[in-house]
Scaffold this motif. Structure first.
Motif, PDB file in Angstrom:
ATOM      1  N   ASP A  12      -8.307  -4.357  12.900  1.00 12.30           N
ATOM      2  CA  ASP A  12      -8.974  -4.046  11.530  1.00 12.30           C
ATOM      3  C   ASP A  12      -8.682  -2.674  11.018  1.00 12.30           C
ATOM      4  O   ASP A  12      -8.426  -2.511   9.848  1.00 12.30           O
ATOM      5  N   VAL A  13      -8.465  -1.800  11.980  1.00  8.36           N
ATOM      6  CA  VAL A  13      -8.283  -0.242  11.662  1.00  8.36           C
ATOM      7  C   VAL A  13      -6.825  -0.371  11.135  1.00  8.36           C
ATOM      8  O   VAL A  13      -6.776   0.426   9.813  1.00  8.36           O
ATOM      9  N   ILE A  14      -6.026  -1.068  11.453  1.00  9.03           N
ATOM     10  CA  ILE A  14      -4.563  -0.970  10.844  1.00  9.03           C
ATOM     11  C   ILE A  14      -4.722  -1.605   9.578  1.00  9.03           C
ATOM     12  O   ILE A  14      -3.844  -1.087   8.809  1.00  9.03           O
ATOM     13  N   GLU A  15      -5.052  -2.640   9.523  1.00 13.02           N
ATOM     14  CA  GLU A  15      -5.076  -3.430   8.202  1.00 13.02           C
ATOM     15  C   GLU A  15      -5.705  -2.453   7.155  1.00 13.02           C
ATOM     16  O   GLU A  15      -5.186  -2.310   5.900  1.00 13.02           O
ATOM     17  N   LYS A  16      -6.783  -1.816   7.399  1.00 11.72           N
ATOM     18  CA  LYS A  16      -7.496  -0.801   6.360  1.00 11.72           C
ATOM     19  C   LYS A  16      -6.516   0.213   6.244  1.00 11.72           C
ATOM     20  O   LYS A  16      -6.266   0.718   4.853  1.00 11.72           O
ATOM     21  N   ALA A  17      -5.969   0.860   7.205  1.00 14.74           N
ATOM     22  CA  ALA A  17      -5.023   1.920   7.053  1.00 14.74           C
ATOM     23  C   ALA A  17      -3.708   1.555   6.336  1.00 14.74           C
ATOM     24  O   ALA A  17      -3.457   2.468   5.190  1.00 14.74           O
ATOM     25  N   LYS A  18      -3.503   0.396   6.232  1.00 13.16           N
ATOM     26  CA  LYS A  18      -2.133  -0.002   5.673  1.00 13.16           C
ATOM     27  C   LYS A  18      -2.557  -0.216   4.137  1.00 13.16           C
ATOM     28  O   LYS A  18      -1.901   0.446   3.177  1.00 13.16           O
ATOM     29  N   ARG A  19      -3.841  -0.828   3.841  1.00 10.36           N
ATOM     30  CA  ARG A  19      -4.301  -0.988   2.582  1.00 10.36           C
ATOM     31  C   ARG A  19      -4.360   0.289   1.818  1.00 10.36           C
ATOM     32  O   ARG A  19      -4.198   0.908   0.654  1.00 10.36           O
ATOM     33  N   TYR A  20      -4.891   1.356   2.525  1.00  9.88           N
ATOM     34  CA  TYR A  20      -5.136   2.799   1.903  1.00  9.88           C
ATOM     35  C   TYR A  20      -4.006   3.365   1.833  1.00  9.88           C
ATOM     36  O   TYR A  20      -3.591   3.946   0.552  1.00  9.88           O
ATOM     37  N   LYS A  24      -2.309   4.441  -2.111  1.00  2.18           N
ATOM     38  CA  LYS A  24      -1.823   5.989  -2.034  1.00  2.18           C
ATOM     39  C   LYS A  24      -0.418   6.074  -2.436  1.00  2.18           C
ATOM     40  O   LYS A  24       0.007   6.965  -2.877  1.00  2.18           O
ATOM     41  N   GLY A  25       0.236   5.018  -2.320  1.00  3.07           N
ATOM     42  CA  GLY A  25       1.759   4.814  -2.659  1.00  3.07           C
ATOM     43  C   GLY A  25       2.485   5.533  -1.517  1.00  3.07           C
ATOM     44  O   GLY A  25       3.597   6.221  -1.667  1.00  3.07           O
ATOM     45  N   ARG A  26       2.078   5.508  -0.211  1.00  7.54           N
ATOM     46  CA  ARG A  26       2.653   6.053   0.893  1.00  7.54           C
ATOM     47  C   ARG A  26       2.781   5.130   1.927  1.00  7.54           C
ATOM     48  O   ARG A  26       2.226   4.062   1.993  1.00  7.54           O
ATOM     49  N   SER A  27       3.704   5.488   3.075  1.00  6.28           N
ATOM     50  CA  SER A  27       3.636   4.542   4.336  1.00  6.28           C
ATOM     51  C   SER A  27       2.628   5.248   5.151  1.00  6.28           C
ATOM     52  O   SER A  27       2.137   5.919   5.420  1.00  6.28           O
ATOM     53  N   LEU A  28       2.307   3.998   5.877  1.00  5.08           N
ATOM     54  CA  LEU A  28       1.160   4.385   7.318  1.00  5.08           C
ATOM     55  C   LEU A  28       1.907   5.512   7.890  1.00  5.08           C
ATOM     56  O   LEU A  28       1.254   6.466   8.592  1.00  5.08           O
ATOM     57  N   SER A  29       3.248   5.387   8.270  1.00  2.00           N
ATOM     58  CA  SER A  29       3.892   6.295   9.180  1.00  2.00           C
ATOM     59  C   SER A  29       3.660   7.617   8.550  1.00  2.00           C
ATOM     60  O   SER A  29       3.677   8.734   9.380  1.00  2.00           O
ATOM     61  N   ASP A  30       3.926   7.883   7.258  1.00  2.33           N
ATOM     62  CA  ASP A  30       3.851   9.238   6.506  1.00  2.33           C
ATOM     63  C   ASP A  30       2.517   9.625   6.595  1.00  2.33           C
ATOM     64  O   ASP A  30       2.282  10.886   6.834  1.00  2.33           O
ATOM     65  N   LEU A  31       1.495   8.705   6.345  1.00  2.00           N
ATOM     66  CA  LEU A  31       0.126   9.313   6.484  1.00  2.00           C
ATOM     67  C   LEU A  31       0.001   9.777   7.904  1.00  2.00           C
ATOM     68  O   LEU A  31      -0.803  10.858   8.112  1.00  2.00           O
ATOM     69  N   ILE A  32       0.298   9.045   8.957  1.00  2.22           N
ATOM     70  CA  ILE A  32      -0.256   9.368  10.219  1.00  2.22           C
ATOM     71  C   ILE A  32       0.817  10.657  10.577  1.00  2.22           C
ATOM     72  O   ILE A  32       0.133  11.699  11.230  1.00  2.22           O
ATOM     73  N   GLU A  33       2.152  10.738  10.167  1.00  2.00           N
ATOM     74  CA  GLU A  33       2.859  11.989  10.414  1.00  2.00           C
ATOM     75  C   GLU A  33       2.245  13.412  10.008  1.00  2.00           C
ATOM     76  O   GLU A  33       2.006  14.301  10.583  1.00  2.00           O
ATOM     77  N   ASN A  34       1.737  13.165   8.678  1.00  2.00           N
ATOM     78  CA  ASN A  34       1.207  14.262   7.948  1.00  2.00           C
ATOM     79  C   ASN A  34      -0.274  14.764   8.643  1.00  2.00           C
ATOM     80  O   ASN A  34      -0.722  15.892   8.698  1.00  2.00           O
ATOM     81  N   TYR A  35      -1.040  13.774   9.090  1.00  2.00           N
ATOM     82  CA  TYR A  35      -2.352  13.969   9.708  1.00  2.00           C
ATOM     83  C   TYR A  35      -2.021  14.650  11.043  1.00  2.00           C
ATOM     84  O   TYR A  35      -2.947  15.717  11.310  1.00  2.00           O
ATOM     85  N   LEU A  36      -0.925  14.184  11.835  1.00  2.00           N
ATOM     86  CA  LEU A  36      -0.684  14.922  13.196  1.00  2.00           C
ATOM     87  C   LEU A  36      -0.300  16.315  12.739  1.00  2.00           C
ATOM     88  O   LEU A  36      -0.571  17.126  13.588  1.00  2.00           O
ATOM     89  N   LYS A  37       0.550  16.534  11.808  1.00  2.00           N
ATOM     90  CA  LYS A  37       1.152  17.907  11.313  1.00  2.00           C
ATOM     91  C   LYS A  37      -0.177  18.920  11.053  1.00  2.00           C
ATOM     92  O   LYS A  37      -0.055  19.959  11.744  1.00  2.00           O
TER      93      LYS A  37
END
Length: 84
Positions: A12-20, A24-37
């Motif tokens: 469920d977390v993955i599905e919600k994150a993908k929708r989010y 936002k017009g971004r990839s999930l990988s991009d969001l996670i990478e920026n969060y970790l930065k």
């Protein structure tokens, strides 16, 4: 250089994150990478220069040990805005 990372997360977390990310017009990988930065970036303290007025007032008031700043702030805001 990009490197693949495998994460195990709740479906469920993955599905919600993908929708989010999609909204936002971004990839999930991009969001996670920026969060970790942001999470791992070195924090440098910002030194703020005090104005002459603030410098002159510094140390002029000593609060008692039992003074609870948050409680007093909440009390003052209630008094100002709630008009009980």
């Amino acid at each position: 250089m990009n490197t693949k990372l495998t994460l195990t997360l709740d479906k469920d977390v993955i599905e919600k994150a993908k929708r989010y990310a999609s909204n936002k017009g971004r990839s999930l990988s991009d969001l996670i990478e920026n969060y970790l930065k942001v999470l791992t970036e070195e924090k440098t303290e910002k030194i703020t220069e005090l104005t002459p007025l603030v410098k002159s007032l510094k140390g002029s008031f000593k609060a008692p040990e039992s003074f609870d700043y948050k409680k007093e702030l909440a009390r003052g805001l209630k008094k100002k805005y709630l008009k009980e």
